[in-house]
Design a protein around this motif. Structure first.
Motif, PDB file in Angstrom:
ATOM      1  N   ARG A  12       0.833  -1.200   0.000  1.00  0.00           N
ATOM      2  CA  ARG A  12       0.000   0.000   0.000  1.00  0.00           C
ATOM      3  C   ARG A  12       0.864   1.245   0.000  1.00  0.00           C
ATOM      4  N   TYR A  13       2.042   1.163   0.671  1.00  0.00           N
ATOM      5  CA  TYR A  13       2.933   2.303   0.667  1.00  0.00           C
ATOM      6  C   TYR A  13       3.495   2.517  -0.732  1.00  0.00           C
ATOM      7  N   GLY A  14       3.762   1.409  -1.421  1.00  0.00           N
ATOM      8  CA  GLY A  14       4.204   1.521  -2.808  1.00  0.00           C
ATOM      9  C   GLY A  14       3.142   2.162  -3.671  1.00  0.00           C
ATOM     10  N   ALA A  15       1.877   1.818  -3.405  1.00  0.00           N
ATOM     11  CA  ALA A  15       0.783   2.411  -4.176  1.00  0.00           C
ATOM     12  C   ALA A  15       0.730   3.912  -3.965  1.00  0.00           C
ATOM     13  N   GLU A  16       1.008   4.348  -2.724  1.00  0.00           N
ATOM     14  CA  GLU A  16       1.031   5.783  -2.442  1.00  0.00           C
ATOM     15  C   GLU A  16       2.114   6.456  -3.278  1.00  0.00           C
ATOM     16  N   ALA A  17       3.295   5.834  -3.306  1.00  0.00           N
ATOM     17  CA  ALA A  17       4.385   6.407  -4.105  1.00  0.00           C
ATOM     18  C   ALA A  17       4.041   6.380  -5.582  1.00  0.00           C
ATOM     19  N   ARG A  18       3.383   5.304  -6.030  1.00  0.00           N
ATOM     20  CA  ARG A  18       3.026   5.189  -7.450  1.00  0.00           C
ATOM     21  C   ARG A  18       2.075   6.312  -7.851  1.00  0.00           C
ATOM     22  N   GLU A  19       1.132   6.669  -6.965  1.00  0.00           N
ATOM     23  CA  GLU A  19       0.179   7.733  -7.288  1.00  0.00           C
ATOM     24  C   GLU A  19       0.883   9.087  -7.331  1.00  0.00           C
ATOM     25  N   ARG A  20       1.836   9.304  -6.395  1.00  0.00           N
ATOM     26  CA  ARG A  20       2.479  10.605  -6.305  1.00  0.00           C
ATOM     27  C   ARG A  20       3.549  10.790  -7.369  1.00  0.00           C
TER      28      ARG A  20
ATOM     29  N   GLN B 249       6.489  -2.905  -9.067  1.00  0.00           N
ATOM     30  CA  GLN B 249       5.329  -3.799  -9.002  1.00  0.00           C
ATOM     31  C   GLN B 249       5.747  -5.232  -9.303  1.00  0.00           C
ATOM     32  N   GLU B 250       6.682  -5.394 -10.268  1.00  0.00           N
ATOM     33  CA  GLU B 250       7.148  -6.734 -10.579  1.00  0.00           C
ATOM     34  C   GLU B 250       7.804  -7.375  -9.361  1.00  0.00           C
ATOM     35  N   LEU B 251       8.582  -6.575  -8.608  1.00  0.00           N
ATOM     36  CA  LEU B 251       9.219  -7.111  -7.412  1.00  0.00           C
ATOM     37  C   LEU B 251       8.184  -7.466  -6.353  1.00  0.00           C
TER      38      LEU B 251
ATOM     39  N   THR C  51       7.003 -13.371  -1.234  1.00  0.00           N
ATOM     40  CA  THR C  51       6.099 -14.245  -0.491  1.00  0.00           C
ATOM     41  C   THR C  51       5.605 -13.502   0.743  1.00  0.00           C
ATOM     42  N   PRO C  52       4.497 -13.939   1.350  1.00  0.00           N
ATOM     43  CA  PRO C  52       4.035 -13.310   2.602  1.00  0.00           C
ATOM     44  C   PRO C  52       5.107 -13.333   3.687  1.00  0.00           C
ATOM     45  N   GLN C  53       5.906 -14.405   3.735  1.00  0.00           N
ATOM     46  CA  GLN C  53       6.964 -14.492   4.740  1.00  0.00           C
ATOM     47  C   GLN C  53       8.040 -13.436   4.501  1.00  0.00           C
ATOM     48  N   GLU C  54       8.375 -13.207   3.238  1.00  0.00           N
ATOM     49  CA  GLU C  54       9.375 -12.189   2.920  1.00  0.00           C
ATOM     50  C   GLU C  54       8.859 -10.795   3.263  1.00  0.00           C
ATOM     51  N   ILE C  55       7.585 -10.558   2.992  1.00  0.00           N
ATOM     52  CA  ILE C  55       7.007  -9.253   3.332  1.00  0.00           C
ATOM     53  C   ILE C  55       6.991  -9.062   4.838  1.00  0.00           C
ATOM     54  N   ASP C  56       6.625 -10.114   5.593  1.00  0.00           N
ATOM     55  CA  ASP C  56       6.630 -10.019   7.055  1.00  0.00           C
ATOM     56  C   ASP C  56       8.030  -9.700   7.574  1.00  0.00           C
ATOM     57  N   ARG C  57       9.050 -10.375   7.011  1.00  0.00           N
ATOM     58  CA  ARG C  57      10.423 -10.145   7.467  1.00  0.00           C
ATOM     59  C   ARG C  57      10.846  -8.708   7.177  1.00  0.00           C
ATOM     60  N   MET C  58      10.472  -8.196   6.007  1.00  0.00           N
ATOM     61  CA  MET C  58      10.824  -6.825   5.671  1.00  0.00           C
ATOM     62  C   MET C  58      10.133  -5.838   6.599  1.00  0.00           C
ATOM     63  N   GLN C  59       8.881  -6.132   6.956  1.00  0.00           N
ATOM     64  CA  GLN C  59       8.162  -5.255   7.873  1.00  0.00           C
ATOM     65  C   GLN C  59       8.818  -5.259   9.248  1.00  0.00           C
ATOM     66  N   GLN C  60       9.267  -6.425   9.696  1.00  0.00           N
ATOM     67  CA  GLN C  60       9.934  -6.509  10.994  1.00  0.00           C
ATOM     68  C   GLN C  60      11.262  -5.762  10.978  1.00  0.00           C
ATOM     69  N   GLU C  61      12.001  -5.866   9.866  1.00  0.00           N
ATOM     70  CA  GLU C  61      13.256  -5.136   9.748  1.00  0.00           C
ATOM     71  C   GLU C  61      13.010  -3.632   9.768  1.00  0.00           C
ATOM     72  N   ALA C  62      11.968  -3.216   9.072  1.00  0.00           N
ATOM     73  CA  ALA C  62      11.640  -1.786   9.050  1.00  0.00           C
ATOM     74  C   ALA C  62      11.252  -1.303  10.436  1.00  0.00           C
TER      75      ALA C  62
ATOM     76  N   HIS D 188      16.684  -0.210   2.048  1.00  0.00           N
ATOM     77  CA  HIS D 188      15.458  -1.012   2.172  1.00  0.00           C
ATOM     78  C   HIS D 188      14.398  -0.501   1.199  1.00  0.00           C
ATOM     79  N   MET D 189      14.280   0.815   1.098  1.00  0.00           N
ATOM     80  CA  MET D 189      13.274   1.408   0.230  1.00  0.00           C
ATOM     81  C   MET D 189      13.555   1.138  -1.239  1.00  0.00           C
ATOM     82  N   THR D 190      14.835   1.105  -1.609  1.00  0.00           N
ATOM     83  CA  THR D 190      15.168   0.956  -3.027  1.00  0.00           C
ATOM     84  C   THR D 190      14.845  -0.436  -3.561  1.00  0.00           C
ATOM     85  N   ARG D 191      14.468  -1.349  -2.702  1.00  0.00           N
ATOM     86  CA  ARG D 191      13.978  -2.630  -3.207  1.00  0.00           C
ATOM     87  C   ARG D 191      12.677  -2.438  -3.973  1.00  0.00           C
TER      88      ARG D 191
END
Length: 255
Positions: A133-141, A152-154, A159-170, A202-205
């Protein structure tokens, strides 16, 4: 049977001005326009409006909504897809609700304690939040930069597990920023910049912002109620501190 723009506005809750805007951008064209210039809508247009409102509830932008709806010529198939999206969103919001309830319980149980000891498992603070959703915000702006960088391709490959890990790192990074803030570290201090080096990598991913865009993102997060609340759950004033740090970092390291 046809309905006037005023009737459609009353039954849908969408203002006449918004309906006219939807017509201007080709999202919702009326069935016909009377000699007096008034727009009129028939059943097909009402069904399309329903799809628009469903997708707006899912926080899609107007350009993306148009693309999704135009791609589906079968209204039943389109509604089935929207229904699946709604169910996924329901599950996500359920997770957010559980996270908030748990945080309330933890704060009540630890009432009177200070600092980060209030949070027993800080990685849980952002459970249920969708990083896409944060990416969507950036995409709109900044649509041009988003399209060129292939975020979007990335996102689609994670996977949900990878997204969870990234959220925990953030979240862990935000806690370290909160500790720096609590220690009175200036927002432009090298140790803060070292932390933002990781934040930027982290963001540049997903998206590679310019100096101006990175600073704007910090301002947007501080101004937006939802983003600000996420930071403030960790430490009061963190959103403003992060905004100032990102602006200083953008000037010093990205300009």
């Amino acid at each position: 049977m046809a309905w006037s723009i005023a009737q459609v506005a009353r039954m849908s809750g969408v203002t006449s001005r918004t309906l006219r805007h939807y017509d201007e951008i080709g999202l919702l064209t009326p069935a016909w326009v009377g000699g007096n210039g008034y727009r009129h809508y028939e059943e097909d247009q009402l069904l399309r409006l329903q799809q628009i409102l469903v997708l707006r509830e899912l926080d899609l932008g107007l350009a993306e909504i148009k693309e999704v709806i135009d791609r589906h010529t079968d209204p039943v198939a389109a509604l089935r897809e929207h229904h699946r999206r709604l169910l996924r969103e329901r599950d996500r919001l359920d997770a957010v609700a559980r996270m908030v309830a748990r945080t309330i319980t933890e704060l009540q149980e630890n009432e009177g304690k200070s600092g980060m000891s209030k949070i027993s498992r800080p990685e849980n603070l952002f459970e249920g939040f969708d990083g896409a959703r944060y990416g969507a915000e950036a995409r709109e702006r900044w649509p041009g930069q988003w399209e060129r960088s292939g975020q979007q391709e990335l996102l689609d490959t994670l996977t949900p597990q990878e997204i969870d890990r990234m959220q925990q790192e953030a979240t862990a990074g935000m806690i370290r920023m909160a500790e720096l803030m609590a220690a009175g570290t200036p927002a432009n201090d090298p140790v803060v910049f070292a932390e933002l080096d990781a934040h930027y990598r982290h963001m540049t991913r997903f998206w590679t912002p310019t100096a101006v865009e990175y600073a704007r993102l910090g301002q947007m997060q501080a101004d937006d109620e939802g983003f600000r609340a996420n930071y403030e759950r960790i430490a009061e004033g963190l959103a403003a501190y992060m905004r100032d740090a990102m602006a200083a970092y953008a000037h010093a390291r990205l300009s």
